[in-house]
Design an enzyme around this catalytic site. Structure first.
Site, PDB file in Angstrom:
ATOM      1  CG  ASP A 113      -1.891  -5.792  -5.424  1.00 50.74           C
ATOM      2  OD1 ASP A 113      -1.139  -4.976  -4.839  1.00 50.74           O
ATOM      3  OD2 ASP A 113      -1.901  -5.940  -6.657  1.00 50.74           O
ATOM      4  CD  GLU A 118       3.455  -3.198  -7.755  1.00 51.22           C
ATOM      5  OE1 GLU A 118       4.458  -2.851  -8.403  1.00 51.22           O
ATOM      6  OE2 GLU A 118       3.132  -4.410  -7.621  1.00 51.22           O
TER       7      GLU A 118
END
Length: 376
Positions: free
Chosen positions: A80, A141
């Site tokens: 991400d 994350e």
């Protein structure tokens, strides 16, 4: 042996795919496709189901081609990127990669993914000697390491971990990062009309303020400890003695036991101060990241030192007040350090990455694998 043109094109392709936290499926599908083209079967775990994402973490395993046992390595990076992260167009200028200014670049953390994939390609193309290699690409994350929090530790098949998600140049190794907690405090007082009978009330906001000012220090407490009040709210209206207030304290320390002591000291001060004013304090501690602390003599660090010496890259150990997925992997029993990747001005549309750092990171991954393969 690294193909610079190939890794550059792959990096550009990886950042062009929409990959906001929570919806990393397009990125995961692209990575799975790329691994399949290399003859590597990828698997997706159920962390996405548990965390409410559109995909889980992507795992892949490349078995050793050696006839002797060496430490197995894991290379981890997250899929991400911080918004805005859709429609990224890469601009090359004087050896540096930028977005066109309308999105983040996404080097955080596609640089880690691209470097790992390129190193694996070189190994497979040239049939280079290597031990077991595990690839781990995570979700969420940027919003609290959702992927590693919801993963099953049984997936780990490595002896040493490398988290490719640090902002220093390749060759720098973050081997120490703090255990972190959030202390959630709810202060209860008593409502009353602020203009008619304020003496009948107990102002929870003022009690919260007294409790916080009773703390001996805040901010950086010492070289390895921080305490920050990051959120506070309360009350009902300006003409009502506030019956409630809430605040959140972020606490971090490189020494987990020292943090435990700080938690208890802080809890005691807040509870006693609020009680002395006639209120009640409900205090809950939410564990954040475990501590990451890996010795300079640990093989994972030694392999980086050997690799940087061979490549002529600077080697330096650093510590951080932040955390990465590597903290959680350490907490699961896998010695893991975070490698410098060259990412710069992250979490902004000014994010950039020097091309040489992209290439050097791939070379570093390759040489770490080579160093481990020689450890009989």
């Amino acid at each position: 042996m690294i193909n610079e043109e190939r890794i550059l094109n792959e990096f550009i392709e990886l950042v062009s795919v929409p990959c906001p936290s929570g919806d990393e499926k397009a990125e995961a599908d692209l990575i799975i496709k790329k691994l399949a083209e290399l003859g590597i079967k990828a698997e997706v775990d159920d962390a996405g189901v548990k965390g409410g994402h559109t995909t889980g973490n992507v795992w892949a395993f490349i078995p050793s081609n050696l006839d002797y046992k060496v430490p197995g390595l894991m290379f981890e990076a997250h899929m991400d990127s911080v918004a805005p992260t859709t429609g990224t167009k890469v601009v090359r200028k004087d050896g540096v990669l930028y977005s066109d200014g309308t999105t983040t670049l996404g080097g955080d953390d596609k640089v880690g993914i691209a470097a790992t994939l390129e190193a694996v390609k070189v190994i497979l193309e040239n049939n280079l000697p290597h031990g077991d290699i595990q690839l781990f690409f995570t979700i969420g994350e940027e919003i609290g390491s959702i992927g590693v929090k919801h993963m099953d530790p049984a997936w780990i098949k490595a002896d040493i971990g490398y988290c490719l998600d640090e902002g220093y140049e390749p060759g720098y190794v973050n081997n120490a990062a703090p255990r972190s907690v959030k202390m959630h405090v709810k202060v209860t007082g008593k409502a009353a009309h602020a203009g008619v009978e304020p003496e009948k009330g107990i102002n929870a906001i003022m009690l919260a303020a007294k409790a916080l000012t009773a703390l001996p220090a805040y901010g950086r407490l010492d070289g390895e400890t921080t305490l920050s009040v990051g959120k506070i709210e309360g009350g009902l209206a300006s003409n009502i003695v506030a019956p409630n207030a809430e605040f959140v304290i972020d606490m971090r320390c490189l020494d987990p036991d020292k943090l435990t002591d700080l938690i208890e000291q802080t809890r005691k001060i807040i509870a006693e101060t609020v009680a002395a004013g006639g209120g009640k304090a409900e205090i809950n501690v939410e564990e954040g990241s475990p501590a990451m602390r890996v010795s300079e003599d640990d093989l994972g660090v030694v392999f980086v030192k050997e690799a940087t010496a061979k490549l002529g890259l600077p080697f330096k150990l650093v510590s951080s007040g932040g955390c990465t997925d590597g903290n959680y992997l350490c907490g699961m029993g896998l010695p893991c350090v975070a490698l410098g990747t060259g990412m710069n001005k992250i979490h902004s549309t000014e994010e950039c990455l020097a091309e040489k750092d992209l290439y050097n990171l791939a070379k570093l991954v390759l040489e770490i694998i080579n160093a481990a393969a020689k450890k009989k």
